[in-house]
Each structure stands twice: as C-alpha cells, then as structure tokens.
Motif scaffolding. Structure first.
Motif, PDB file in Angstrom:
ATOM      1  N   LEU A 180      49.651 -36.437 -12.937  1.00  0.00           N
ATOM      2  CA  LEU A 180      48.356 -35.934 -13.416  1.00  0.00           C
ATOM      3  C   LEU A 180      48.190 -36.194 -14.909  1.00  0.00           C
ATOM      4  CD1 LEU A 180      48.043 -32.576 -11.477  1.00  0.00           C
ATOM      5  CD2 LEU A 180      46.593 -34.596 -11.244  1.00  0.00           C
ATOM      6  N   GLY A 181      49.277 -36.065 -15.648  1.00  0.00           N
ATOM      7  CA  GLY A 181      49.221 -36.360 -17.084  1.00  0.00           C
ATOM      8  C   GLY A 181      48.822 -37.803 -17.341  1.00  0.00           C
ATOM      9  N   ARG A 182      49.385 -38.727 -16.546  1.00  0.00           N
ATOM     10  CA  ARG A 182      49.015 -40.149 -16.691  1.00  0.00           C
ATOM     11  C   ARG A 182      47.543 -40.367 -16.311  1.00  0.00           C
ATOM     12  NH1 ARG A 182      54.060 -40.295 -14.650  1.00  0.00           N
ATOM     13  NH2 ARG A 182      53.455 -40.841 -12.535  1.00  0.00           N
ATOM     14  N   LEU A 183      47.084 -39.640 -15.292  1.00  0.00           N
ATOM     15  CA  LEU A 183      45.683 -39.764 -14.878  1.00  0.00           C
ATOM     16  C   LEU A 183      44.751 -39.285 -15.988  1.00  0.00           C
ATOM     17  CD1 LEU A 183      43.589 -40.379 -12.666  1.00  0.00           C
ATOM     18  CD2 LEU A 183      43.883 -38.031 -11.881  1.00  0.00           C
ATOM     19  N   ILE A 184      45.117 -38.199 -16.618  1.00  0.00           N
ATOM     20  CA  ILE A 184      44.298 -37.683 -17.720  1.00  0.00           C
ATOM     21  C   ILE A 184      44.287 -38.675 -18.878  1.00  0.00           C
ATOM     22  CG2 ILE A 184      44.159 -35.837 -19.447  1.00  0.00           C
ATOM     23  CD1 ILE A 184      45.214 -33.976 -17.130  1.00  0.00           C
ATOM     24  N   ALA A 185      45.429 -39.294 -19.150  1.00  0.00           N
ATOM     25  CA  ALA A 185      45.494 -40.304 -20.215  1.00  0.00           C
ATOM     26  C   ALA A 185      44.592 -41.489 -19.890  1.00  0.00           C
ATOM     27  CB  ALA A 185      46.931 -40.761 -20.418  1.00  0.00           C
ATOM     28  N   VAL A 186      44.568 -41.900 -18.631  1.00  0.00           N
ATOM     29  CA  VAL A 186      43.693 -42.999 -18.215  1.00  0.00           C
ATOM     30  C   VAL A 186      42.229 -42.624 -18.449  1.00  0.00           C
ATOM     31  CG1 VAL A 186      42.792 -44.194 -16.169  1.00  0.00           C
ATOM     32  CG2 VAL A 186      45.247 -44.089 -16.573  1.00  0.00           C
ATOM     33  N   SER A 187      41.898 -41.381 -18.147  1.00  0.00           N
ATOM     34  CA  SER A 187      40.497 -40.964 -18.292  1.00  0.00           C
ATOM     35  C   SER A 187      40.027 -41.045 -19.740  1.00  0.00           C
ATOM     36  CB  SER A 187      40.308 -39.546 -17.752  1.00  0.00           C
ATOM     37  OG  SER A 187      40.907 -38.596 -18.612  1.00  0.00           O
ATOM     38  N   GLU A 188      40.954 -40.956 -20.692  1.00  0.00           N
ATOM     39  CA  GLU A 188      40.588 -41.061 -22.107  1.00  0.00           C
ATOM     40  C   GLU A 188      40.016 -42.439 -22.433  1.00  0.00           C
ATOM     41  OE1 GLU A 188      40.820 -38.550 -24.432  1.00  0.00           O
ATOM     42  OE2 GLU A 188      41.385 -37.264 -22.753  1.00  0.00           O
ATOM     43  N   SER A 225      30.918 -33.869 -13.021  1.00  0.00           N
ATOM     44  CA  SER A 225      31.880 -33.560 -11.958  1.00  0.00           C
ATOM     45  C   SER A 225      33.300 -33.648 -12.483  1.00  0.00           C
ATOM     46  CB  SER A 225      31.773 -34.524 -10.787  1.00  0.00           C
ATOM     47  OG  SER A 225      30.499 -34.675 -10.342  1.00  0.00           O
ATOM     48  N   PHE A 226      33.567 -34.689 -13.234  1.00  0.00           N
ATOM     49  CA  PHE A 226      34.901 -34.869 -13.786  1.00  0.00           C
ATOM     50  C   PHE A 226      35.256 -33.699 -14.705  1.00  0.00           C
ATOM     51  CE2 PHE A 226      37.731 -36.482 -17.142  1.00  0.00           C
ATOM     52  CZ  PHE A 226      38.816 -36.855 -16.360  1.00  0.00           C
ATOM     53  N   ASN A 227      34.329 -33.324 -15.558  1.00  0.00           N
ATOM     54  CA  ASN A 227      34.589 -32.222 -16.489  1.00  0.00           C
ATOM     55  C   ASN A 227      34.847 -30.909 -15.746  1.00  0.00           C
ATOM     56  OD1 ASN A 227      34.479 -33.722 -18.854  1.00  0.00           O
ATOM     57  ND2 ASN A 227      32.252 -33.546 -18.980  1.00  0.00           N
ATOM     58  N   ARG A 228      34.071 -30.657 -14.702  1.00  0.00           N
ATOM     59  CA  ARG A 228      34.292 -29.434 -13.910  1.00  0.00           C
ATOM     60  C   ARG A 228      35.654 -29.465 -13.237  1.00  0.00           C
ATOM     61  NH1 ARG A 228      29.783 -29.283 -10.112  1.00  0.00           N
ATOM     62  NH2 ARG A 228      28.687 -30.710 -11.417  1.00  0.00           N
ATOM     63  N   LEU A 229      36.012 -30.615 -12.675  1.00  0.00           N
ATOM     64  CA  LEU A 229      37.316 -30.745 -12.031  1.00  0.00           C
ATOM     65  C   LEU A 229      38.447 -30.577 -13.040  1.00  0.00           C
ATOM     66  CD1 LEU A 229      36.552 -33.696  -9.624  1.00  0.00           C
ATOM     67  CD2 LEU A 229      37.275 -31.403  -8.940  1.00  0.00           C
ATOM     68  N   MET A 230      38.293 -31.161 -14.211  1.00  0.00           N
ATOM     69  CA  MET A 230      39.323 -31.023 -15.233  1.00  0.00           C
ATOM     70  C   MET A 230      39.462 -29.565 -15.680  1.00  0.00           C
ATOM     71  SD  MET A 230      40.808 -33.841 -15.479  1.00  0.00           S
ATOM     72  CE  MET A 230      41.839 -33.417 -16.839  1.00  0.00           C
ATOM     73  N   ASP A 231      38.336 -28.869 -15.814  1.00  0.00           N
ATOM     74  CA  ASP A 231      38.388 -27.453 -16.179  1.00  0.00           C
ATOM     75  C   ASP A 231      39.096 -26.647 -15.084  1.00  0.00           C
ATOM     76  OD1 ASP A 231      37.061 -27.952 -18.540  1.00  0.00           O
ATOM     77  OD2 ASP A 231      35.099 -27.296 -17.799  1.00  0.00           O
ATOM     78  N   SER A 232      38.793 -26.961 -13.830  1.00  0.00           N
ATOM     79  CA  SER A 232      39.455 -26.268 -12.723  1.00  0.00           C
ATOM     80  C   SER A 232      40.946 -26.557 -12.708  1.00  0.00           C
ATOM     81  CB  SER A 232      38.851 -26.686 -11.382  1.00  0.00           C
ATOM     82  OG  SER A 232      37.532 -26.254 -11.280  1.00  0.00           O
ATOM     83  N   LEU A 233      41.284 -27.811 -12.951  1.00  0.00           N
ATOM     84  CA  LEU A 233      42.697 -28.199 -12.969  1.00  0.00           C
ATOM     85  C   LEU A 233      43.429 -27.522 -14.125  1.00  0.00           C
ATOM     86  CD1 LEU A 233      44.746 -29.947 -11.489  1.00  0.00           C
ATOM     87  CD2 LEU A 233      44.167 -31.800 -13.040  1.00  0.00           C
ATOM     88  N   GLU A 234      42.812 -27.489 -15.277  1.00  0.00           N
ATOM     89  CA  GLU A 234      43.422 -26.820 -16.434  1.00  0.00           C
ATOM     90  C   GLU A 234      43.611 -25.332 -16.155  1.00  0.00           C
ATOM     91  OE1 GLU A 234      42.308 -25.793 -21.054  1.00  0.00           O
ATOM     92  OE2 GLU A 234      41.502 -27.634 -20.183  1.00  0.00           O
ATOM     93  N   GLY A 235      42.581 -24.706 -15.565  1.00  0.00           N
ATOM     94  CA  GLY A 235      42.693 -23.297 -15.215  1.00  0.00           C
ATOM     95  C   GLY A 235      43.808 -23.059 -14.207  1.00  0.00           C
ATOM     96  N   THR A 236      43.948 -23.978 -13.264  1.00  0.00           N
ATOM     97  CA  THR A 236      45.003 -23.855 -12.259  1.00  0.00           C
ATOM     98  C   THR A 236      46.375 -24.008 -12.893  1.00  0.00           C
ATOM     99  OG1 THR A 236      43.523 -24.639 -10.533  1.00  0.00           O
ATOM    100  CG2 THR A 236      45.874 -24.809 -10.096  1.00  0.00           C
ATOM    101  N   GLU A 237      46.518 -24.956 -13.808  1.00  0.00           N
ATOM    102  CA  GLU A 237      47.791 -25.121 -14.506  1.00  0.00           C
ATOM    103  C   GLU A 237      48.152 -23.837 -15.263  1.00  0.00           C
ATOM    104  OE1 GLU A 237      49.989 -27.606 -14.278  1.00  0.00           O
ATOM    105  OE2 GLU A 237      48.689 -28.757 -12.968  1.00  0.00           O
ATOM    106  N   ASN A 238      47.152 -23.213 -15.883  1.00  0.00           N
ATOM    107  CA  ASN A 238      47.403 -21.948 -16.579  1.00  0.00           C
ATOM    108  C   ASN A 238      47.814 -20.862 -15.597  1.00  0.00           C
ATOM    109  OD1 ASN A 238      46.826 -23.029 -19.094  1.00  0.00           O
ATOM    110  ND2 ASN A 238      44.676 -22.429 -19.028  1.00  0.00           N
ATOM    111  N   ARG A 239      47.150 -20.816 -14.446  1.00  0.00           N
ATOM    112  CA  ARG A 239      47.504 -19.820 -13.427  1.00  0.00           C
ATOM    113  C   ARG A 239      48.934 -20.029 -12.932  1.00  0.00           C
ATOM    114  NH1 ARG A 239      41.982 -20.340 -10.056  1.00  0.00           N
ATOM    115  NH2 ARG A 239      40.737 -18.934 -11.317  1.00  0.00           N
TER     116      ARG A 239
END
Length: 163
Positions: free
Chosen positions: A112-120, A130-144
C-alpha cells in the motif's frame, strides 16, 4: 442445642477462607482472557476493513496509472495473502501462526505504501474525489488498526500480569 467453641471456630474459619479465596482475583483471570480475545477480534475486524477497501482503491488507481501494473499487482497479491492467513483467539499462543499473520499484514502495508507513492506521480489522480475519499478511509483504518493493536497489547499485558 448447644454450639461448641470448636464449631464456632470451624464456622469462622470457613467464612474467612471463603472470603480470602473470593478476593484473591482468581475469578478475574477468565474475564481478562475473554477481554484479550475480544480485543484480538477488534484488531482482526480492522485488518478486514482495510482489506475490503483495497479493491476500490486499486480500481480507482488503475484508471489513472495503467503503466504501474507491477505495483497494483503486488497490492492485489498482498491483500489475497493477508486475507488467507487467519489467526483466531485460540491460536494466539502459537508464535509461528501469529508471525505468519503479522508478516502478511506487513507485506500488505508495504504494498500500500508503494501504491501511495505511485499516486504522487499522478496529479489528476490526487485530485480525484473517489481516490481522496478512499485514501481518507484507508488512513482512518490504519489509525484504527494501530489503536486496536495498542488496546489488545494493554489487555494482554493485564491478563498476563494477573496470571
């Protein structure tokens, strides 16, 4: 009916012994063990939530980053591996099983880290709602996940201390 002094002493001893044993904390051990198992379930629920978000994230990125197939493939493969390895509460005492589970989760985190780097590298993708919402959800999930793992560790520590 007369009560002898020996009977009174025996009765008093029985009551004191019962109170002493009731207060020793022995009954808290099963409660703490069940709490630890429940906390492990919370950790697994959050890992599953992350795994459920990934197909949506991958399909969103695929539209923008067709040439990044290797990264997308590694995310998909890591997700598949992470969801195949299950550790339920009864297997938490098996260090090899827990290590396999954690290794699979770490591999997924790396992908996932590599995927996020690609998105940059794709400004249009970064501006996609959609991407931003998914990234926010993923970040929230990582925090959880981090919070639930911390809570699990604290609960296990209390359980182990009690034992």
């Amino acid at each position: 009916m007369t009560i002898s002094m020996a009977s009174i002493r025996s009765f008093t001893f029985a009551i004191l012994a019962g109170l002493t044993l009731a207060g020793c904390g022995y009954n808290t051990i099963p409660t703490l063990e069940e709490q630890a198992k429940a906390k492990w379930g919370d950790v697994q629920n959050n890992y599953q939530r992350r795994a459920d978000l990934i197909p949506n994230l991958v399909s969103t990125v695929q539209g923008y980053a067709k040439q990044e197939r290797d990264v997308l493939t590694s995310v998909i493969e890591a997700r598949a591996k992470a969801t195949q390895i299950k550790v339920d509460a009864s297997q938490l005492t098996d260090p090899e099983k827990v290590k396999q589970f954690q290794d699979a989760q770490n591999q997924l985190s790396g992908a996932l880290g590599r995927l996020i780097a690609v998105s940059e590298n794709y400004p249009e993708l970064k501006s996609n709602t959609s991407f931003n919402r998914l990234m926010d959800s993923l970040e929230g999930t990582e925090n959880r996940i981090a919070v639930e793992r911390m809570r699990y560790n604290e609960t296990v520590q209390a359980y182990n201390t009690s034992r």
